[in-house]
Design an enzyme around this catalytic site. Structure first.
Site, PDB file in Angstrom:
ATOM      1  N   HIS A 196      11.491   0.626   3.920  1.00 47.77           N
ATOM      2  CA  HIS A 196      10.847   1.761   3.518  1.00 47.77           C
ATOM      3  C   HIS A 196       9.474   1.362   2.849  1.00 47.77           C
ATOM      4  CE1 HIS A 196      10.113   4.900   0.571  1.00 47.77           C
ATOM      5  NE2 HIS A 196      10.066   3.945  -0.518  1.00 47.77           N
ATOM      6  N   ASP A 199     -19.638  12.073  16.590  1.00 50.68           N
ATOM      7  CA  ASP A 199     -18.374  11.229  16.681  1.00 50.68           C
ATOM      8  C   ASP A 199     -18.221  10.201  15.835  1.00 50.68           C
ATOM      9  OD1 ASP A 199     -15.798  10.280  17.612  1.00 50.68           O
ATOM     10  OD2 ASP A 199     -16.123  11.128  19.644  1.00 50.68           O
ATOM     11  N   TRP A 235       9.073  -6.185   0.893  1.00 53.44           N
ATOM     12  CA  TRP A 235       7.981  -6.190   1.916  1.00 53.44           C
ATOM     13  C   TRP A 235       6.975  -7.321   1.773  1.00 53.44           C
ATOM     14  CZ3 TRP A 235       2.753  -5.050   0.447  1.00 53.44           C
ATOM     15  CH2 TRP A 235       2.489  -4.887  -0.729  1.00 53.44           C
ATOM     16  N   SER A 280      -5.119  -3.133  14.019  1.00 55.64           N
ATOM     17  CA  SER A 280      -5.536  -1.690  13.939  1.00 55.64           C
ATOM     18  C   SER A 280      -6.546  -1.169  12.686  1.00 55.64           C
ATOM     19  CB  SER A 280      -4.152  -0.853  14.103  1.00 55.64           C
ATOM     20  OG  SER A 280      -4.619   0.377  13.795  1.00 55.64           O
ATOM     21  N   SER A 281      -5.833  -1.845  11.648  1.00 58.73           N
ATOM     22  CA  SER A 281      -6.609  -1.349  10.429  1.00 58.73           C
ATOM     23  C   SER A 281      -8.021  -1.995  10.407  1.00 58.73           C
ATOM     24  CB  SER A 281      -6.040  -1.502   8.916  1.00 58.73           C
ATOM     25  OG  SER A 281      -4.689  -2.059   9.189  1.00 58.73           O
ATOM     26  N   HIS A 328      -3.065  -6.914  -3.929  1.00 55.53           N
ATOM     27  CA  HIS A 328      -3.801  -6.074  -4.902  1.00 55.53           C
ATOM     28  C   HIS A 328      -4.934  -5.139  -4.356  1.00 55.53           C
ATOM     29  CE1 HIS A 328      -4.334  -3.940  -8.763  1.00 55.53           C
ATOM     30  NE2 HIS A 328      -5.552  -3.931  -8.397  1.00 55.53           N
ATOM     31  N   GLU A 354      -4.905  -4.385  -1.487  1.00 55.48           N
ATOM     32  CA  GLU A 354      -4.310  -3.277  -0.713  1.00 55.48           C
ATOM     33  C   GLU A 354      -4.159  -1.976  -1.544  1.00 55.48           C
ATOM     34  OE1 GLU A 354      -3.552  -2.976   2.295  1.00 55.48           O
ATOM     35  OE2 GLU A 354      -1.990  -1.531   2.355  1.00 55.48           O
ATOM     36  N   TYR A 357      -5.596  -0.930  -3.986  1.00 57.29           N
ATOM     37  CA  TYR A 357      -6.655  -0.069  -4.026  1.00 57.29           C
ATOM     38  C   TYR A 357      -7.471   0.659  -2.491  1.00 57.29           C
ATOM     39  CZ  TYR A 357      -6.898  -0.406  -8.796  1.00 57.29           C
ATOM     40  OH  TYR A 357      -6.386  -0.480 -10.032  1.00 57.29           O
ATOM     41  N   SER A 390     -12.325  13.867  -5.656  1.00 60.14           N
ATOM     42  CA  SER A 390     -13.560  14.202  -6.316  1.00 60.14           C
ATOM     43  C   SER A 390     -14.255  15.339  -5.528  1.00 60.14           C
ATOM     44  CB  SER A 390     -14.441  13.003  -6.239  1.00 60.14           C
ATOM     45  OG  SER A 390     -13.983  12.009  -6.986  1.00 60.14           O
ATOM     46  N   HIS A 450      -1.615 -10.868 -11.476  1.00 58.78           N
ATOM     47  CA  HIS A 450      -0.902 -10.238 -12.489  1.00 58.78           C
ATOM     48  C   HIS A 450       0.480 -10.041 -12.051  1.00 58.78           C
ATOM     49  CE1 HIS A 450      -3.189  -6.232 -10.983  1.00 58.78           C
ATOM     50  NE2 HIS A 450      -2.014  -6.427 -10.219  1.00 58.78           N
ATOM     51  N   HIS A 451       0.475 -10.027 -10.629  1.00 58.03           N
ATOM     52  CA  HIS A 451       2.010  -9.735  -9.967  1.00 58.03           C
ATOM     53  C   HIS A 451       2.764 -11.002 -10.128  1.00 58.03           C
ATOM     54  CE1 HIS A 451       0.879  -5.920  -7.974  1.00 58.03           C
ATOM     55  NE2 HIS A 451      -0.387  -6.581  -7.770  1.00 58.03           N
ATOM     56  N   THR A 506     -11.617   3.137 -13.896  1.00 59.36           N
ATOM     57  CA  THR A 506     -10.715   4.153 -13.736  1.00 59.36           C
ATOM     58  C   THR A 506     -10.736   5.152 -14.579  1.00 59.36           C
ATOM     59  OG1 THR A 506      -9.214   2.465 -12.885  1.00 59.36           O
ATOM     60  CG2 THR A 506      -8.116   4.549 -13.063  1.00 59.36           C
ATOM     61  N   LYS A 552     -13.519   7.725 -14.126  1.00 56.05           N
ATOM     62  CA  LYS A 552     -13.197   8.578 -13.182  1.00 56.05           C
ATOM     63  C   LYS A 552     -12.546   9.609 -13.726  1.00 56.05           C
ATOM     64  CE  LYS A 552     -13.220   6.019  -8.915  1.00 56.05           C
ATOM     65  NZ  LYS A 552     -13.831   6.966  -8.089  1.00 56.05           N
ATOM     66  N   ARG A 587      15.130  -4.369  -9.977  1.00 51.62           N
ATOM     67  CA  ARG A 587      14.797  -3.735  -8.802  1.00 51.62           C
ATOM     68  C   ARG A 587      15.350  -4.535  -7.583  1.00 51.62           C
ATOM     69  NH1 ARG A 587       8.511  -5.138  -7.428  1.00 51.62           N
ATOM     70  NH2 ARG A 587       8.909  -4.113  -5.767  1.00 51.62           N
TER      71      ARG A 587
HETATM   72  C1  HEM Z   1      -5.183   0.822 -14.279  1.00 51.04           C
HETATM   73  C2  HEM Z   1      -4.701   0.374 -13.066  1.00 51.04           C
HETATM   74  C3  HEM Z   1      -3.503  -0.249 -12.607  1.00 51.04           C
HETATM   75  C4  HEM Z   1      -2.874  -1.468 -13.355  1.00 51.04           C
HETATM   76  C5  HEM Z   1      -3.491  -2.184 -14.726  1.00 51.04           C
HETATM   77  C6  HEM Z   1      -1.911  -2.093 -12.695  1.00 51.04           C
HETATM   78  C7  HEM Z   1      -1.307  -3.318 -12.842  1.00 51.04           C
HETATM   79  C8  HEM Z   1      -0.154  -3.665 -12.140  1.00 51.04           C
HETATM   80  C9  HEM Z   1       0.792  -4.848 -12.690  1.00 51.04           C
HETATM   81  C10 HEM Z   1       0.272  -5.731 -13.965  1.00 51.04           C
HETATM   82  C11 HEM Z   1       1.742  -5.016 -11.855  1.00 51.04           C
HETATM   83  C12 HEM Z   1       2.787  -6.104 -11.593  1.00 51.04           C
HETATM   84  C13 HEM Z   1       4.061  -5.777 -12.331  1.00 51.04           C
HETATM   85  C14 HEM Z   1       4.967  -6.667 -12.146  1.00 51.04           C
HETATM   86  O1  HEM Z   1       5.443  -7.007 -11.008  1.00 51.04           O
HETATM   87  O2  HEM Z   1       5.533  -7.212 -13.251  1.00 51.04           O
HETATM   88  C15 HEM Z   1       1.523  -3.826 -10.865  1.00 51.04           C
HETATM   89  C16 HEM Z   1       2.466  -3.649  -9.717  1.00 51.04           C
HETATM   90  C17 HEM Z   1       2.126  -2.971  -8.519  1.00 51.04           C
HETATM   91  N1  HEM Z   1       1.046  -2.014  -8.585  1.00 51.04           N
HETATM   92 FE1  HEM Z   1      -0.447  -1.509 -10.157  1.00 51.04          FE
HETATM   93  N2  HEM Z   1      -1.588  -1.306 -11.583  1.00 51.04           N
HETATM   94  C18 HEM Z   1      -2.794  -0.444 -11.514  1.00 51.04           C
HETATM   95  C19 HEM Z   1      -2.890   0.458 -10.535  1.00 51.04           C
HETATM   96  C20 HEM Z   1      -2.423   0.552  -9.401  1.00 51.04           C
HETATM   97  C21 HEM Z   1      -2.587   1.504  -8.083  1.00 51.04           C
HETATM   98  C22 HEM Z   1      -3.718   2.301  -8.184  1.00 51.04           C
HETATM   99  C23 HEM Z   1      -1.649   1.177  -7.210  1.00 51.04           C
HETATM  100  C24 HEM Z   1      -1.503   1.755  -5.867  1.00 51.04           C
HETATM  101  C25 HEM Z   1      -1.891   3.087  -5.487  1.00 51.04           C
HETATM  102  C26 HEM Z   1      -0.716   0.271  -7.804  1.00 51.04           C
HETATM  103  C27 HEM Z   1       0.208  -0.258  -6.954  1.00 51.04           C
HETATM  104  C28 HEM Z   1       1.257  -1.471  -7.409  1.00 51.04           C
HETATM  105  C29 HEM Z   1       2.050  -1.756  -6.660  1.00 51.04           C
HETATM  106  C30 HEM Z   1       2.611  -1.525  -5.326  1.00 51.04           C
HETATM  107  C31 HEM Z   1       2.827  -2.675  -7.457  1.00 51.04           C
HETATM  108  C32 HEM Z   1       4.071  -3.419  -7.189  1.00 51.04           C
HETATM  109  C33 HEM Z   1       4.181  -4.366  -6.150  1.00 51.04           C
HETATM  110  C34 HEM Z   1       5.416  -5.002  -5.882  1.00 51.04           C
HETATM  111  O3  HEM Z   1       5.637  -5.923  -6.600  1.00 51.04           O
HETATM  112  O4  HEM Z   1       5.980  -4.791  -4.614  1.00 51.04           O
HETATM  113  N3  HEM Z   1      -1.122  -0.159  -9.132  1.00 51.04           N
HETATM  114  N4  HEM Z   1       0.587  -3.119 -11.330  1.00 51.04           N
HETATM  115 CU   LIG Z   2      -2.087  -5.527  -8.518  1.00 52.81          CU
END
Ligand code: HEM
Ligand SMILES: [Cu+2]
Lengths: 183, 539
Positions: free
Chosen positions: B81, B110, B146, B173-174, B257, B259, B261, B272, B306-307, B332, B335, B454
């Site tokens: 997924h 183009d 993933w 591709s990307s 990370h 990614e 963004y 915007s 942070h992950h 952010t 914005k 999870r």
């Molecule tokens: C203010 C902005 C953001 C902050 C401070 C933030 C912070 C965090 C933190 C600390 C985690 C890790 C959590 C953990 O695993 O314990 C996390 C996970 C994640 N964040 Fe954010 N995030 C922000 C914005 C975003 C945005 C804009 C996206 C995507 C469009 C995003 C997508 C994700 C994803 C996909 C994960 C989980 C990845 C995984 O473990 O599979 N985050 N975020």
């Molecule tokens: Cu992150």
């Protein structure tokens, strides 16, 4: 009507440059591997070198302090090996040499080598935990079905910060000849 | 070409139309509009494939206990997924929108590298055929998440190398897509189209493209190392050979990370443009938006750990990654402030694109707040790997990135098809989506805080109620999405004719060409007066 203000030739050049950047980024991914080790060496964190190298024997006992050292034996997969510490924990005085034993049994049904990978927790304690001799320094040969106790000798550094009174020594025991997929 | 200002009124761009044969038009095409359409169709298909997998997950989680699928297949579903949605739906949708809109918006005929454009699209169906075919291998599809952490991901059997090759292909591709965007924006802007006259969608895509060429190769490197560890006896990540599995996590998140963004920056661009259009005011703080996007792009490189807070790290490292993560909230916040200020005292109207954009504003911000909570190290020790994280990233990705994609489609669809669409049906789509997306994801915050992990197919009974609510939301959301392809189909087939400027408050060169946009546009570049007239700041 085909007035074009653009210079198509320069597209290729810019694209090539960007391609080179992408290639560089690919290389950078691999460069992160040694960089990561450098980071660990500089910060002393994890202290992999210290964990897998023999320390000099230098006993400066401090019998006024007692530290509990706990032992853990882990296997990456279940079923093909047994691996456990002979005793779960001992009380030690910093600065004295001690010996502990870990017991492994080969259930794979073939001759093979096992390699133990050590880890010390809390990680801050790692640089104060000196192994003078360890079965983890070299791969260990095991005949099929063989069971053996293997020694590790260690000294806890008297410089160990006062607030630490528990150290865990953990080994994960890998079959070095198992295919990567089963490790 | 002094008289070429308003191509819209002259229609001389249309002197040769689209090729007649299917093969010419849709297979070997190098036309940016056709390729954009192909990308969008592909993304739509993958959105439904990934959505179906999500429904398998939510069906299993409707009640505690194991009802429908076995745990291994469940894990395959969570893994596939995520891969389908991230690499198959959201990213190709953004590339599709970039293909359609960037040449129109910068006044170029183009994309700069049209043949590469065709190639980078056609890689995608092959990559995903390969990835999805792992579902039919004996070992089942990848089930290790993933993120493909070793050693678990190495145990995937036949599906493992297939998934890795698929990721290599998507990556290639990307990267090609990104190079194309950069070269188009850098080299093909019409004379007079200075960088600071570009619409924000072009700006945020430019930054996204740089992120892509810097981090997609790092992902390629990481998975290549997995491959050699598995098949060629290297030990990058294998502890038995002196490697370290934690290092994989560092390399992965160095990609991962930025990614996230990559997924959201183009959304910032779309929003915007839509908010000013339906507030009938120029965007508040255009330049600060550009700088905020650039600083987000830069900061995204230094927050990856942070992950991995719970993996173990020196205190100094934890502090560094915590503080830099929190720092991202500043641009952010700029914005969000600018969007709100644009709406302030504007003469607002709520057509479907605006509805989605406003919902984005509110709901994305909720995701930002939960992100801030997660960035607090001691708190993250509690939240890590719980449903709270799932709630966080779904708020930023679904009512964030995906709502912005939908907003963009509803905004530009009249330009593409030449017809206005069924507004009330689109509003139905909006309201159903918005209600159900919250029913679906808001309870996941509670579940996570209460301790539900999870990626599990079964759970303890105390979590039953909110899981049931969440699953109801999921089916509601999934079914509501069927409205969109129907609506788009209807709109392509016919409807009230769209004006060149389909929305009275819209700005941008794309509204200076007729609707539907002719097959070839801006073969003669727009003149400077037109460019200034259409620029987001009006000068
Ligand atoms: C203010 C902005 C953001 C902050 C401070 C933030 C912070 C965090 C933190 C600390 C985690 C890790 C959590 C953990 O695993 O314990 C996390 C996970 C994640 N964040 Fe954010 N995030 C922000 C914005 C975003 C945005 C804009 C996206 C995507 C469009 C995003 C997508 C994700 C994803 C996909 C994960 C989980 C990845 C995984 O473990 O599979 N985050 N975020
Ligand atoms: Cu992150």
């Amino acid at each position: 009507m085909s007035q074009t203000p653009y210079k198509p030739n320069s597209h290729g050049r810019l694209a090539l440059k960007l391609g080179a950047v992408a290639l560089g980024a690919f290389g950078f991914g691999f460069a992160l591997v040694p960089l990561y080790d450098v980071m660990c060496a500089v910060t002393g964190f994890g202290n992999k070198a210290n964990l897998t190298r023999a320390a000099k024997i230098a006993e400066h006992p401090d019998d006024s302090r007692t530290v509990t050292v706990e032992f853990l034996g882990d296997l990456p997969t279940v079923g093909s090996w047994e691996f456990r510490p002979a005793v779960r924990s001992i009380q030690v005085h910093p600065g004295r040499l001690y010996e502990a034993k870990f017991v492994a049994r080969n259930l794979t049904g073939r001759d093979t080598y096992g390699q133990a990978v050590p880890d010390v927790a809390p990680s801050k304690a790692a640089s104060f935990f000196h192994k003078t001799e360890c079965f983890c320094f070299t791969p260990q040969h095991f005949a099929s079905g063989e069971e053996r106790a293997m020694p590790v000798r260690f000294i806890v550094d008297p410089a160990l910060p006062r607030y630490m009174d528990h150290i865990t020594l953990a080994y994960t025991f890998y079959d070095t000849q198992a295919p990567a997929a089963q490790r | 070409m002094a008289n070429s200002g308003h191509a819209a009124h002259e229609g001389h761009d249309d002197h040769h139309g689209a090729p007649k044969s299917f093969w010419q038009r849709w297979v070997v095409t190098t036309n940016h509009k056709d390729i954009g359409t192909l990308y969008l169709i592909f993304a739509g298909v993958m959105f439904f494939v990934g959505g179906l997998m999500a429904l398998v997950i939510r069906a299993e989680l409707f009640q505690p206990g194991l009802q429908f699928v076995d745990p291994m297949f469940f894990n395959s579903m969570t893994t596939m997924h995520a891969l389908a949605m991230i690499f198959g739906a959201v990213m190709p949708a953004w590339v599709g929108l970039a293909n359609w809109m960037i040449p129109l918006q910068v006044g170029a005929p183009d994309m700069a590298l049209p043949r590469m454009n065709n190639f980078s699209f056609w890689i995608m169906p092959f990559a995903f055929t390969l990835l999805l075919s792992t579902l039919f291998t004996g070992s089942g599809a990848p089930a290790g998440g993933w993120t493909l952490y070793p050693p678990l991901s190495l145990q995937g059997g036949d599906s493992f190398p297939m998934a890795i090759f698929a990721i290599h292909m998507m990556g290639a591709s990307s990267i090609m897509g990104a190079i194309n965007v950069i070269v188009t924006i850098m080299n093909m802007r019409a004379p007079g189209m200075t960088l600071l006259r570009m619409p924000l969608f072009c700006w945020t895509w430019l930054i996204t493209a740089y992120l892509l060429i810097l981090v997609m190769p790092v992902l390629a490197g990481a998975v290549t190392m997995l491959l050699t560890d598995h098949f060629f006896g290297t030990s990058f990540f294998s502890a038995a050979g002196g490697g370290d599995p934690v290092m994989y996590q560092h390399i992965f998140w160095f990609f991962g990370h930025p990614e996230v963004y990559i997924l959201i920056l183009p959304a910032f661009g779309v929003v915007s443009e839509i908010i000013p259009a339906f507030s009938r005011k120029p965007l508040f703080g255009y330049e600060s938006m550009v700088y905020a996007s650039a600083s987000i792009g830069f900061l995204s490189f230094i927050v990856w750990a942070h992950h991995m807070f719970t993996v173990g790290m020196p205190l100094a490292g934890q502090l560094f990654f915590m503080l830099t993560t929190m720092l991202i909230a500043v641009p952010t916040g700029v914005k969000v402030f600018n969007w709100s200020a644009t709406m302030w005292k504007g003469s607002l109207s709520f057509e479907p694109p605006m509805l989605f954009a406003v919902a984005f504003l509110f709901l994305f911000t909720i995701g930002g707040f939960s992100g801030l909570m997660l960035s607090i190290v001691p708190a993250d020790f509690q939240y890590q790997d719980s449903y709270f994280v799932v709630a966080h990233f779904h708020y930023v990705l679904v009512p964030g990135a995906i709502f912005a994609i939908m907003a963009g489609i509803y905004y530009w669809l009249p330009k593409w098809s030449g017809h206005m669409y069924n507004m009330s049906l689109a509003k139905w789509h909006f309201w159903l989506s918005t209600i159900f997306v919250n029913v679906l994801f808001f309870p996941q915050h509670f579940l996570g805080l209460a301790g539900m992990p999870r990626r599990i197919p079964d759970y303890s009974v105390q979590f039953a109620d909110w899981n049931m609510v969440s699953s109801i939301g999921a089916f509601g959301f999934g079914l509501s999405q069927l409205l969109m392809p129907y609506l788009v189909w209807q709109c392509v087939r016919g409807g009230a004719a769209a004006k060149a400027k389909a929305w009275e408050g819209a700005r941008g060169l794309e509204w200076e060409v007729p609707s539907p946009a002719p097959y070839h546009t801006w073969e003669t570049a727009p003149d400077e007066a037109t460019i200034i007239h259409a620029s987001p700041t009006g000068h």
